[in-house]
Write a protein that holds these residues in place. Structure first.
Motif, short mmCIF file in Angstrom:
data_model
loop_
_atom_site.label_atom_id
_atom_site.label_comp_id
_atom_site.label_asym_id
_atom_site.label_seq_id
_atom_site.Cartn_x
_atom_site.Cartn_y
_atom_site.Cartn_z
N GLU A 202 79.90 13.92 20.03
CA GLU A 202 79.10 13.82 18.81
C GLU A 202 78.52 15.17 18.36
OE1 GLU A 202 76.94 10.09 17.91
OE2 GLU A 202 75.17 11.38 17.78
N VAL A 203 78.24 16.05 19.31
CA VAL A 203 77.62 17.33 18.93
C VAL A 203 78.50 18.09 17.95
CG1 VAL A 203 78.55 18.71 20.86
CG2 VAL A 203 76.36 19.32 19.85
N ARG A 204 79.79 17.81 17.98
CA ARG A 204 80.73 18.45 17.05
C ARG A 204 80.33 18.17 15.59
NH1 ARG A 204 86.31 17.04 19.02
NH2 ARG A 204 86.57 19.16 19.73
N ARG A 205 79.72 17.02 15.36
CA ARG A 205 79.33 16.67 13.98
C ARG A 205 78.16 17.50 13.47
NH1 ARG A 205 78.27 10.51 14.40
NH2 ARG A 205 77.20 10.95 12.43
N THR A 206 77.51 18.26 14.37
CA THR A 206 76.38 19.11 13.92
C THR A 206 76.86 20.44 13.35
OG1 THR A 206 76.12 20.24 16.07
CG2 THR A 206 74.90 18.18 15.75
N TRP A 207 78.02 20.90 13.77
CA TRP A 207 78.38 22.30 13.52
C TRP A 207 78.33 22.68 12.05
CZ3 TRP A 207 83.37 22.09 17.03
CH2 TRP A 207 82.96 21.95 18.37
N VAL A 208 79.13 21.99 11.23
CA VAL A 208 79.23 22.39 9.82
C VAL A 208 77.91 22.16 9.07
CG1 VAL A 208 80.38 21.90 7.63
CG2 VAL A 208 81.74 22.28 9.69
N PRO A 209 77.28 20.96 9.20
CA PRO A 209 76.03 20.78 8.43
C PRO A 209 74.94 21.81 8.76
CG PRO A 209 76.76 18.69 9.38
CD PRO A 209 77.69 19.73 9.89
N TYR A 210 74.76 22.13 10.04
CA TYR A 210 73.68 23.07 10.38
C TYR A 210 74.08 24.52 10.06
CZ TYR A 210 71.18 19.17 12.38
OH TYR A 210 70.53 17.96 12.53
N PHE A 211 75.39 24.80 10.13
CA PHE A 211 75.85 26.13 9.70
C PHE A 211 75.55 26.30 8.20
CE2 PHE A 211 79.23 28.75 7.79
CZ PHE A 211 79.05 29.94 8.49
N ARG A 212 75.95 25.31 7.40
CA ARG A 212 75.71 25.37 5.95
C ARG A 212 74.23 25.47 5.63
NH1 ARG A 212 79.58 20.64 3.59
NH2 ARG A 212 81.53 21.73 4.07
N ARG A 213 73.45 24.65 6.34
CA ARG A 213 72.02 24.63 6.04
C ARG A 213 71.37 25.95 6.41
NH1 ARG A 213 68.16 25.04 4.14
NH2 ARG A 213 66.46 23.64 3.61
N THR A 214 71.86 26.58 7.49
CA THR A 214 71.32 27.88 7.89
C THR A 214 71.65 28.94 6.85
OG1 THR A 214 71.47 27.32 10.23
CG2 THR A 214 71.41 29.66 9.69
N VAL A 215 72.90 28.94 6.38
CA VAL A 215 73.29 29.90 5.34
C VAL A 215 72.42 29.69 4.09
CG1 VAL A 215 75.15 30.56 3.77
CG2 VAL A 215 75.64 30.17 6.20
N GLN A 216 72.23 28.42 3.73
CA GLN A 216 71.40 28.10 2.57
C GLN A 216 69.98 28.65 2.74
OE1 GLN A 216 71.22 23.85 1.65
NE2 GLN A 216 69.18 24.14 0.79
N ALA A 217 69.41 28.45 3.93
CA ALA A 217 68.04 28.92 4.17
C ALA A 217 67.99 30.45 4.17
CB ALA A 217 67.51 28.37 5.49
N LEU A 218 69.03 31.09 4.73
CA LEU A 218 69.06 32.56 4.73
C LEU A 218 69.14 33.10 3.30
CD1 LEU A 218 71.49 33.23 7.74
CD2 LEU A 218 69.10 33.98 7.59
#
Ligand SMILES: [Zn+2]
Length: 440
Positions: free
Chosen positions: A80-96
């Motif tokens: 399941e942890v695989r499902r975190t990769w893209v959403p949190y990557f995108r969200r981090t880029v957005q926040a940066l």
């Protein structure tokens, strides 16, 4: 960081060291450090996701874990942890790109946590119980270091294209999982017979590979975030005033924009006292041009709608005054369910569990008196409280029932409140019974 330990297992000590060394080798580490207010705090923020439901001074941990597309907590173990990769990557880029250094750092912390857990042998090769703990804790933190590393080149010719960078992140993390799953498979029997000497080198290899992966995927996030904002974008600075919360003081103010991924947490500027308000400021930059509507929420206040016109190369300014809701001490977030931003099918900070609508974990003061209750379409309704010593415990155990309007003394520091019924309550409250302020 937070005071209590969540239910999810993570690396024992290594989040700290893996983050420290991984971020050191990021392409653009200086840019990143400037953008998020220094790399050192990341060593603590990378633990955040193990403290789901907790409240830190200034932010709710879940505000950096749950979002549109991820309405519920995900497991930190494969698969399941695989499902975190893209959403949190995108969200981090957005926040940066869009948010304050503090917000960007906290989102990066969530992303790094899941990346690092993915490289932990008992997460990559899912293993529970004592063997899990041993597999993560055999290596002494002082042995975890990497003297040098150069991040892998990202996606060849199109290093600025979001899709290909995301694909390169997923591909990199798949390799990390493969690397650590292979070691996990070999570690498991060794850990079961507590053969520390045989385990240690394998665990260390995974730690180092995770450091490399952190450097690689964070470099990809920096590649994307450093690109200039689209020409048709502008900024927004919002000031918020709210009466101080009797228990939480300048409790976190959250801003969400309807119909999109944009959200942020405001930072306190000054703390109010009797008769004066707490002041907060939030900032967005690089927002695509448009007319936005959204909500500002804070415990103890009625959520306020906010609207702004974002125009190219301009900074819009708004001022929002939050009004006291009820006694001003309600600890339930989104108590009338008006905010449905994370998942349009249910109110933010509420979940449907076993025939009831249940709140997120709520922090209390032990031995303090609170008044509880709820209002549904059928009238005032009893509530079910699950007290616990930590946020994770508030989903377990059998509930205690209270009629609406009851006053109770908190036996523990955390609670969740449940309201039975098909539909979310019209309103719910859990507020300290404080004596009225003295006449002056
Ligand atoms: Zn974890």
């Amino acid at each position: 960081m937070a005071a209590s330990v969540g239910a999810a297992f993570g690396w024992g000590t290594p989040h700290t060291e893996i983050t420290r060394f991984g971020l050191r080798f990021v392409d653009g580490a200086d840019w990143l450090s400037n953008r998020i207010g220094g790399l050192r705090p990341m060593e603590d923020l990378a633990w955040g996701a193990d403290y789901r439901g907790d409240l830190n001074p200034g932010w709710y941990v879940d505000d950096y874990l749950l979002m549109p597309g991820v309405p519920d907590h995900l497991s930190h173990l494969m698969p399941e942890v695989r499902r975190t990769w893209v959403p949190y990557f995108r969200r981090t880029v957005q926040a940066l790109r869009e948010e304050s250094p503090a917000n960007a750092a906290r989102w990066l912390g969530s992303f790094l946590h899941f990346v690092e857990d993915s490289g932990s042998p008992p997460h990559a090769f899912p293993t529970g119980g004592l063997a899990h703990t041993r597999m993560e804790n055999y290596v002494l933190s002082l042995d975890i270091r990497l003297p040098a590393y150069r991040p892998e080149p990202r996606s060849g010719d199109s290093a600025t294209d979001p899709e290909s960078l995301e694909r390169s992140v997923v591909e990199r993390l798949n390799r990390l999982v493969e690397y650590s799953a292979e070691r996990g498979r070999r570690l498991k029997p060794l850990a079961e017979r507590d053969d520390r000497a045989a385990c240690e080198p394998l665990v260390l290899e995974s730690c180092k590979e995770t450091i490399r992966a952190v450097a690689d995927v964070t470099s990809a996030a920096v590649d994307l975030a450093r690109q200039p904002a689209p020409p048709e974008s502008g900024g927004w600075i919002g000031e918020v005033e709210a009466p101080p919360h009797p228990e939480l003081g300048d409790a976190p103010v959250r801003v969400v924009l309807n119909g999109g991924p944009h959200s942020t947490i405001a930072e306190p500027l000054s703390r109010g006292d009797f008769g004066s308000a707490s002041r907060y400021r939030f900032v967005f930059r690089g927002l695509p041009r448009g007319d936005y509507r959204g909500w500002v929420e804070r415990p103890g206040c009625a959520s306020a709608s906010v609207s702004v016109a974002v125009r190219p190369s301009r900074i819009a300014q708004t001022r929002t005054r939050l009004l006291v809701d009820g006694s001003g001490g309600n600890l339930i977030r989104n108590p009338s369910g008006i905010l449905k931003w994370i998942d349009p099918s249910r109110p933010d900070h509420w979940r449907r569990v076993g025939g009831e609508w249940r709140t997120d974990p709520i922090p209390l003061r032990r031995q303090t008196a609170y008044r509880v209750g709820s209002l549904t379409a059928a009238g005032e309704s009893p509530v079910r409280l699950r007290f616990a010593a930590d946020p994770a415990g508030t989903d377990a155990g059998s509930p205690r029932y209270f009629t609406s309007g009851s006053v109770l003394t908190a036996p523990e520091q955390w609670v969740s409140l449940g309201v039975p019924g098909e539909r979310p309550p019209l309103r719910a409250w859990l507020e300290p019974v404080t004596p009225p302020p003295l006449e002056r």
